[in-house]
Design a protein around this motif. Structure first.
Motif, PDB file in Angstrom:
ATOM      1  N   VAL A 178       0.837  -1.200   0.000  1.00 57.93           N
ATOM      2  CA  VAL A 178       0.000   0.000   0.000  1.00 57.93           C
ATOM      3  C   VAL A 178       0.873   1.251   0.000  1.00 57.93           C
ATOM      4  O   VAL A 178       0.611   2.219  -0.735  1.00 57.93           O
ATOM      5  N   ALA A 179       1.934   1.267   0.819  1.00 56.54           N
ATOM      6  CA  ALA A 179       2.839   2.423   0.836  1.00 56.54           C
ATOM      7  C   ALA A 179       3.562   2.563  -0.501  1.00 56.54           C
ATOM      8  O   ALA A 179       3.750   3.694  -1.007  1.00 56.54           O
ATOM      9  N   ALA A 180       3.977   1.456  -1.102  1.00 54.03           N
ATOM     10  CA  ALA A 180       4.642   1.521  -2.412  1.00 54.03           C
ATOM     11  C   ALA A 180       3.696   2.052  -3.476  1.00 54.03           C
ATOM     12  O   ALA A 180       4.109   2.824  -4.363  1.00 54.03           O
ATOM     13  N   LEU A 181       2.429   1.674  -3.402  1.00 49.77           N
ATOM     14  CA  LEU A 181       1.458   2.179  -4.369  1.00 49.77           C
ATOM     15  C   LEU A 181       1.248   3.681  -4.228  1.00 49.77           C
ATOM     16  O   LEU A 181       1.092   4.401  -5.233  1.00 49.77           O
ATOM     17  N   GLY A 182       1.249   4.180  -2.985  1.00 47.83           N
ATOM     18  CA  GLY A 182       1.100   5.620  -2.798  1.00 47.83           C
ATOM     19  C   GLY A 182       2.277   6.403  -3.353  1.00 47.83           C
ATOM     20  O   GLY A 182       2.089   7.419  -4.051  1.00 47.83           O
ATOM     21  N   THR A 183       3.487   5.962  -3.081  1.00 50.07           N
ATOM     22  CA  THR A 183       4.671   6.654  -3.602  1.00 50.07           C
ATOM     23  C   THR A 183       4.744   6.549  -5.125  1.00 50.07           C
ATOM     24  O   THR A 183       5.012   7.540  -5.824  1.00 50.07           O
ATOM     25  N   TRP A 184       4.548   5.366  -5.634  1.00 48.14           N
ATOM     26  CA  TRP A 184       4.644   5.145  -7.079  1.00 48.14           C
ATOM     27  C   TRP A 184       3.547   5.899  -7.825  1.00 48.14           C
ATOM     28  O   TRP A 184       3.787   6.500  -8.883  1.00 48.14           O
ATOM     29  N   GLY A 185       2.301   5.898  -7.274  1.00 44.35           N
ATOM     30  CA  GLY A 185       1.206   6.584  -7.944  1.00 44.35           C
ATOM     31  C   GLY A 185       1.416   8.091  -7.997  1.00 44.35           C
ATOM     32  O   GLY A 185       1.155   8.722  -9.034  1.00 44.35           O
ATOM     33  N   LEU A 186       1.889   8.689  -6.918  1.00 43.75           N
ATOM     34  CA  LEU A 186       2.131  10.132  -6.924  1.00 43.75           C
ATOM     35  C   LEU A 186       3.261  10.484  -7.891  1.00 43.75           C
ATOM     36  O   LEU A 186       3.179  11.487  -8.623  1.00 43.75           O
ATOM     37  N   GLY A 187       4.324   9.667  -7.906  1.00 42.27           N
ATOM     38  CA  GLY A 187       5.433   9.970  -8.806  1.00 42.27           C
ATOM     39  C   GLY A 187       5.073   9.807 -10.270  1.00 42.27           C
ATOM     40  O   GLY A 187       5.551  10.575 -11.115  1.00 42.27           O
ATOM     41  N   GLU A 188       4.221   8.851 -10.589  1.00 44.42           N
ATOM     42  CA  GLU A 188       3.879   8.606 -11.985  1.00 44.42           C
ATOM     43  C   GLU A 188       2.761   9.517 -12.488  1.00 44.42           C
ATOM     44  O   GLU A 188       2.735   9.867 -13.686  1.00 44.42           O
ATOM     45  N   LEU A 189       1.843   9.898 -11.619  1.00 45.72           N
ATOM     46  CA  LEU A 189       0.691  10.679 -12.063  1.00 45.72           C
ATOM     47  C   LEU A 189       0.870  12.176 -11.865  1.00 45.72           C
ATOM     48  O   LEU A 189       0.484  12.976 -12.736  1.00 45.72           O
ATOM     49  N   ALA A 190       1.422  12.576 -10.733  1.00 43.03           N
ATOM     50  CA  ALA A 190       1.523  14.003 -10.441  1.00 43.03           C
ATOM     51  C   ALA A 190       2.802  14.624 -10.966  1.00 43.03           C
ATOM     52  O   ALA A 190       2.842  15.840 -11.218  1.00 43.03           O
ATOM     53  N   PHE A 191       3.854  13.828 -11.125  1.00 46.81           N
ATOM     54  CA  PHE A 191       5.137  14.371 -11.578  1.00 46.81           C
ATOM     55  C   PHE A 191       5.515  13.726 -12.907  1.00 46.81           C
ATOM     56  O   PHE A 191       4.676  13.128 -13.593  1.00 46.81           O
ATOM     57  N   ASN A 192       6.770  13.836 -13.298  1.00 45.52           N
ATOM     58  CA  ASN A 192       7.191  13.358 -14.607  1.00 45.52           C
ATOM     59  C   ASN A 192       7.251  11.837 -14.712  1.00 45.52           C
ATOM     60  O   ASN A 192       7.350  11.320 -15.814  1.00 45.52           O
ATOM     61  N   GLY A 193       7.192  11.110 -13.605  1.00 43.46           N
ATOM     62  CA  GLY A 193       7.261   9.663 -13.653  1.00 43.46           C
ATOM     63  C   GLY A 193       8.700   9.176 -13.731  1.00 43.46           C
ATOM     64  O   GLY A 193       9.667   9.952 -13.696  1.00 43.46           O
ATOM     65  N   SER A 194       8.845   7.879 -13.816  1.00 46.05           N
ATOM     66  CA  SER A 194      10.163   7.251 -13.855  1.00 46.05           C
ATOM     67  C   SER A 194      10.434   6.707 -15.252  1.00 46.05           C
ATOM     68  O   SER A 194       9.532   6.580 -16.078  1.00 46.05           O
ATOM     69  N   GLN A 195      11.680   6.372 -15.497  1.00 46.08           N
ATOM     70  CA  GLN A 195      12.063   5.835 -16.800  1.00 46.08           C
ATOM     71  C   GLN A 195      11.564   4.409 -17.013  1.00 46.08           C
ATOM     72  O   GLN A 195      11.322   4.005 -18.145  1.00 46.08           O
ATOM     73  N   ASP A 196      11.424   3.625 -15.982  1.00 52.18           N
ATOM     74  CA  ASP A 196      10.910   2.256 -16.067  1.00 52.18           C
ATOM     75  C   ASP A 196       9.873   2.077 -14.953  1.00 52.18           C
ATOM     76  O   ASP A 196      10.224   1.940 -13.785  1.00 52.18           O
TER      77      ASP A 196
END
Length: 264
Positions: A178-196
């Motif tokens: 659940v914590a990983a989903l929160g961090t990953w979702g904010l980084g991918e949706l609200a910011f530029n996201g990750s390369q992979d």
């Protein structure tokens, strides 16, 4: 023909010996009818030795056995039952003060999640406020199942009940994803996201798992340092959740390879 002189003396000796060894007739006679069996005599309270004597028409009544009544304890000696007291652990105090050494320990462990936020920004060359936001998102979302990790109350007396252990196990399993989903979702949706994105989520999951274990250990250590479960309980939980969120952010930035190229 003449017998030897010693033969008559031998016959006389044998006859005398047989007369001595023969049992008397009186011993073979049965006991008279007046005798009573030992078992019936014992039931009447008569000793077994007296039952073998001839009946003299003497009755021996059975002696009744009377138990002595127990003496009641005086009122002065009666002690009231002990009052029910609140179950507490023997090494915990209800209102133990927070010592300066405890404040130093709390402050030192609180710096670890902050160092994780800064380290995540250096790993993926991401902005510091972005990694801070990702850490906060992971900690906030992870606190929903993470609250199950801190259900042990002060009244438990150092021994957990079955429901407490089950809740702790559920929190230990559900908090990292659940914590990983929160961090990953904010980084991918609200910011530029990750390369992979796939590797970024797996990295956030592994980092959140490590952060959960470290957070639980830090929470228990701070609880023992203060020697009181009630004082600064909210601070201990925030530090443990900070470990979880910062661990997810570090794993996300490290495994994702940093942010994608920003569009101008």
């Amino acid at each position: 023909m003449r017998l030897p002189a010693s033969l008559p003396s031998c016959l006389a000796s044998l006859a005398l010996l047989g007369a001595v060894l023969a049992p008397p007739r009186a011993s073979a006679r049965p006991l008279p009818s007046g005798h009573e069996s030992p078992l019936s005599a014992r039931a009447r309270g008569i000793p077994a030795a007296l039952s073998l004597l001839p009946n003299q028409n003497v009755e021996f009544p059975a002696t009744p056995v009377v138990q002595e009544p127990r003496e009641a304890a005086p009122d002065a000696e009666k002690t009231p039952p002990p009052e029910k007291t609140e179950r507490t652990s023997p090494h915990l105090t209800a209102d133990a003060p927070v010592t300066p050494g405890a404040w130093v320990t709390y402050g030192s462990l609180a710096l670890v999640p902050l160092g994780g936020v800064y380290g995540a920004s250096r790993l993926g060359d991401e902005r510091l406020w972005v990694t801070a936001a990702e850490t906060a998102a992971g900690s906030l979302v992870g606190s929903l199942p993470g609250s199950l990790l801190f259900l042990q109350s002060a009244e438990a007396g150092g021994r957990w009940a079955e429901l407490d252990v089950a809740a702790f196990g559920a929190g230990l399993v559900l908090t990292p994803p659940v914590a990983a989903l929160g961090t990953w979702g904010l980084g991918e949706l609200a910011f530029n996201g990750s390369q992979d994105r796939g590797r970024a989520f797996l990295g956030a999951l592994g980092g959140a798992a490590v952060g959960t274990l470290l957070g639980v250990a830090a929470h228990g250590l701070l609880e023992e340092v203060v020697d009181n479960r009630g004082a600064l309980g909210w601070f201990r939980k925030y530090i443990a959740l900070g470990f979880i969120g910062s661990g997810a952010t570090v794993g996300y930035q490290w495994a994702g390879g940093g942010p994608r190229v920003r569009s101008r």
